[in-house]
Design an enzyme around this catalytic site. Structure first.
Site, short mmCIF file in Angstrom:
data_model
loop_
_atom_site.label_atom_id
_atom_site.label_comp_id
_atom_site.label_asym_id
_atom_site.label_seq_id
_atom_site.Cartn_x
_atom_site.Cartn_y
_atom_site.Cartn_z
N CYS A 29 0.84 -1.21 0.00
CA CYS A 29 0.00 0.00 0.00
C CYS A 29 0.87 1.25 0.00
O CYS A 29 1.38 1.66 1.05
CB CYS A 29 -0.93 -0.01 1.22
N CYS B 217 -0.53 4.05 2.15
CA CYS B 217 -0.32 3.84 3.59
C CYS B 217 1.12 4.12 4.00
O CYS B 217 1.37 4.76 5.03
CB CYS B 217 -0.66 2.40 3.98
N ASP B 218 2.07 3.63 3.22
CA ASP B 218 3.46 3.59 3.67
C ASP B 218 4.43 4.46 2.88
O ASP B 218 5.61 4.58 3.26
CB ASP B 218 3.97 2.14 3.64
#
Length: 316
Positions: A137, A140-141
């Site tokens: 992701c 997300c990261d």
């Protein structure tokens, strides 16, 4: 064999399942939650979460799910360990078997929140560096790889979108594409090819990953199986898989309508499925956004839909 009954059964944990548990518990539906094979969902494998409201300093994925679980428990949600292995949605109350039938639960309504699993290449190194450079992701990261080189695996729209997104954070983005072309839309292809920070490696596959404690690079092979085959390394600190997700819907078989990708089909703007009284929340019904915050929101919606369904069908 033990038997239980409830007004609302929640299948799966994670942001969607726990949120549904909080709302249905507060509505006095005496819900039961079956936490599944990976209690807490995908966030259990995420080291840091910095884009979920309410955590200004960020939080680890496991700690966040621990907080969700504790809040659900505070309102009396009964949480059972196990995996649903068979369902019967042909009549109400619905019947669900857990762990091969060692436990049977009947429910007036069911909320499915089994999530989706990211597809990986199958390399042993992926698990070794999961959360230590390997991610599925970028949204997300990606923040953690500012001014660092990263790689994205895949050649579809998702891969191109993630590469484009990461190019605004990372120092360089490699796209590792197995074929000699991008499968993405013409628009996304053009954006990637025109971006000076993105280098597309066509006809290339990943052999393995390397690094001491965290990811430091990838061993690649180009034109594998041909006379032009060659191996080379790239130095990257982030390795993002963008080859799709698989919704966790195998156990439902023909019991509920699924789309071509296996995601649960919901009606209009509601969380209602093709079976009256069965609702779906989170990534299992969302092939587009797949974020913790949107999953939690849909868990709330599913709980409210289930509560309304019970109120309107008590006489059935």
């Amino acid at each position: 064999m033990s038997e239980l009954s409830t007004k609302c059964l929640i299948i799966g944990s994670g942001p969607a399942g726990y949120t549904a548990g909080i709302y249905t518990s507060r509505a006095n539906l005496s819900p039961i939650l079956i936490d599944g094979s990976q209690p807490g969902g995908q966030l259990i494998t995420t080291t840091d979460v910095e884009n979920f409201p309410g955590y200004p300093e960020g939080v680890s994925g496991p700690k966040m799910m621990e907080d969700f679980r504790a809040q659900a428990a505070r309102f009396g949600l009964l949480m059972l360990s196990g995996e649903v292995t068979e369902v019967d949605f042909s009549k109400r109350p619905f019947t669900v078997k857990v762990n091969g039938g060692s436990q049977v639960i009947t429910a007036d309504t069911v909320i499915i929140a089994t999530g989706a699993a990211a597809r990986y290449l199958g390399l042993p190194d992926e698990q070794k560096y999961l959360g230590m450079g390997v991610s599925a992701c970028a949204t997300c990261d990606g923040f953690f790889f500012r001014n660092r080189p990263v790689a994205v695996v895949g050649g579809g729209d998702t891969a191109c979108e993630e590469a484009e997104y990461l190019s605004h954070l990372a120092s360089k983005v490699y796209m590792i594409v197995r074929k000699d072309y991008l499968r993405a839309s013409k628009y996304m292809q053009a954006k990637v090819m025109d971006n000076p920070k993105i280098e597309v490696l066509f006809n290339t596959q990943t052999v393995s990953l390397f690094g001491e404690e965290t990811l430091e690079g990838a061993h690649l092979v180009s034109h594998k199986g041909t006379e032009n085959e060659s191996e080379f390394d790239i130095a990257v600190e982030g390795f993002f898989l963008a080859i799709g997700h698989s919704p966790n819907t195998a156990v439902f078989g023909d019991a509920i309508e699924l789309d071509e990708q296996g995601y649960i089909v919901t009606r209009g703007k509601s969380t209602a499925t093709s079976v009256d009284g069965v609702f779906a929340a989170g990534d299992v019904a969302d092939p587009v956004y797949q974020q913790a915050i949107s999953a939690a929101g849909s868990g709330c919606r599913a709980a409210l839909d289930a509560e309304r369904f019970i109120m309107m069908n008590m006489g059935d």
